[in-house]
Scaffold this active site. Structure first.
Site, PDB file in Angstrom:
ATOM      1  CB  SER A 106      -0.598   7.205   0.749  1.00  0.00           C
ATOM      2  OG  SER A 106      -1.137   7.676  -0.355  1.00  0.00           O
ATOM      3  CE1 TYR A 130       0.549   6.614  -6.894  1.00  0.00           C
ATOM      4  CE2 TYR A 130      -1.166   7.267  -5.007  1.00  0.00           C
ATOM      5  CZ  TYR A 130      -0.209   5.933  -6.391  1.00  0.00           C
ATOM      6  OH  TYR A 130      -0.986   4.845  -5.865  1.00  0.00           O
ATOM      7  CB  THR A 156       4.081   6.079  -6.069  1.00  0.00           C
ATOM      8  OG1 THR A 156       4.678   5.596  -5.033  1.00  0.00           O
ATOM      9  CG2 THR A 156       3.553   4.875  -6.713  1.00  0.00           C
ATOM     10  CE  LYS A 237       5.183   1.558  -3.416  1.00  0.00           C
ATOM     11  NZ  LYS A 237       3.630   1.198  -3.934  1.00  0.00           N
ATOM     12  CG  HIS A 261       0.618   0.100  -7.137  1.00  0.00           C
ATOM     13  ND1 HIS A 261       1.338   1.756  -7.113  1.00  0.00           N
ATOM     14  CD2 HIS A 261      -0.181   0.463  -5.614  1.00  0.00           C
ATOM     15  CE1 HIS A 261      -0.193   2.695  -6.376  1.00  0.00           C
ATOM     16  NE2 HIS A 261      -0.617   1.124  -6.241  1.00  0.00           N
TER      17      HIS A 261
END
Ligand code: FMN
Ligand code: 173
Length: 363
Positions: A106, A130, A156, A237, A261
């Protein structure tokens, strides 16, 4: 009392972690209706075995972006692993590495891209982006991922804002409050240059990261530009709508992850398994499609595959396992692969291509 593996680690996590941390991991958005149905979606389908076939050697491996992975299972990007165990992403990545499964790190990991790339010596390391609201920081993270030799980027796109998780709101909890999840920013030269001053303390740094973490202006056009400017394959995603999936393919994405998610974003978001067949039909047969949400057992992986997914991601099962460190994550993954192997044999399939579409039925 003996518990099934999937439940066992959840029970251990609930017992050992703080109320706040467990609430953050387990919670869903709003009504949590999607959380309930993500888990139940697989029960709408039944499998039909074909027997009298030689299943003495089962090959669970698949190809994903020209790599062989030992089973069609990836570790989903989950932020803030150090709220679960001090070894954090290093432990989770190491378990994936040992078993030949990809690890998706992440953006809000507690260890940097460079740290995790050192762990991922044998299996694929993906970086989940992100896209921050500052493009300079976004591109800096992408350049670092390229230089660290990651296999691909996962962008994402279902998080222009964080979903309303009422459990976290009621606890007034955000994991960065524990100092977790800041590593990629604190090691980023562009972030440091533009945002960090000598007067900063932990609280002001956290605020600065949070102020740019999400981006409400991201569009297909911007993602297309990034795709044209990076050497890495880009997987998108958070897609749930067939035309969106096709649009991702058309702008040059290397694949799509069909996902709500883990039921943490849009309240009442549809279950990914409900839309996977339509999406597969829309994007055609050769385009990599992944899926996540509620995958807990080997037969869930098999059902997702038979309905059109090439691979799956698992989230909560492995993060609960992390309560037991690397050994706990490995236990979760080994049990899942074993469950998968046994059930492929029972279906009469020694490899994925031996499964027939006629072997699944919706009730
Ligand atoms: C605690 C937690 C943190 C997450 N953090 C991220 C994240 O940082 N980036 C991301 O793209 N998805 C994140 N997700 C979503 C997962 O990648 C994945 O889509 C989801 O967990 C799959 O559902 P499952 O937990 O039922 O397996 C997170 C999920 C959980 C449970
Ligand atoms: O919890 C999440 O699902 C998540 O993706 C996230 C990411 C960054 C900050 C807070 C939550």
């Amino acid at each position: 009392m003996t518990l099934k593996t999937t439940d066992k680690w959840e029970t251990i996590a609930k017992q050992q972690l703080s109320r706040n941390a467990f609430g953050y991991l387990s919670g869903g958005a709003g009504s949590e209706v999607s959380l309930k149905y993500n888990a139940e979606q697989f029960n709408r389908y039944r499998l039909i075995p074909r027997l009298l076939r030689d299943v003495s050697h089962v090959d669970t491996s698949v190809e994903l972006l020209h790599s062989t992975i030992q089973a069609p299972i990836l570790l989903a990007p989950i932020g803030f692993h150090t709220i679960v165990h001090e070894c954090g992403e290093r432990a989770s990545a190491s378990a994936a590495n040992t078993l030949g499964l990809p690890f998706i790190q992440s953006t809000v990991a507690s260890f940097s891209i460079e740290d995790i790339s050192e762990v991922m010596t044998e299996s694929d390391h993906y970086f989940q982006l992100y896209w921050p609201s500052d493009d300079d920081v976004a591109y800096s993270l992408v350049r670092r991922a390229e230089q660290a030799g990651v296999k691909g980027l996962v962008i994402t796109v279902d998080t222009p804002v964080l979903g309303r998780r009422e459990i976290d709101l009621s606890h007034d909890y955000f994991p960065m409050d524990e100092g977790a999840g800041m590593a990629n920013f604190m090691t980023d030269p562009v972030f440091k240059e533009k945002y960090v001053t000598s007067e900063d303390n932990q609280a002001t740094l956290k605020q600065k990261i949070q102020s740019i973490l999400f981006n409400q202006t991201l569009t297909f056009e911007k993602v297309e530009t990034l795709i044209s400017q990076t050497s890495l394959p880009v997987i998108i995603k958070g897609i749930l709508e067939p035309s969106d999936a096709k649009h991702c393919k058309d702008i040059g994405a290397a694949g799509v992850i069909v996902s709500n998610h883990g039921a943490r974003q849009l309240d009442s978001a549809i279950e990914p398994l409900e839309v996977i067949e339509e999406i597969r039909e829309k994007v055609g047969h050769d385009f990599p499609l992944l899926i996540d949400g509620g995958i807990r057992r080997g037969t869930d992986v098999i059902k997702a595959y038979m309905l059109g997914a090439d691979s799956v991601l698992i989230g909560r099962p492995y993060i609960y396992g992390l309560t037991g460190g690397e050994v706990g994550v490995r236990d979760v993954l080994e049990q899942l692969i074993d469950d998968l192997t046994v059930n492929l044999k029972l279906l009469g399939a020694a490899s994925w291509h031996e499964l027939s579409p006629a072997q699944i039925r919706r009730l």
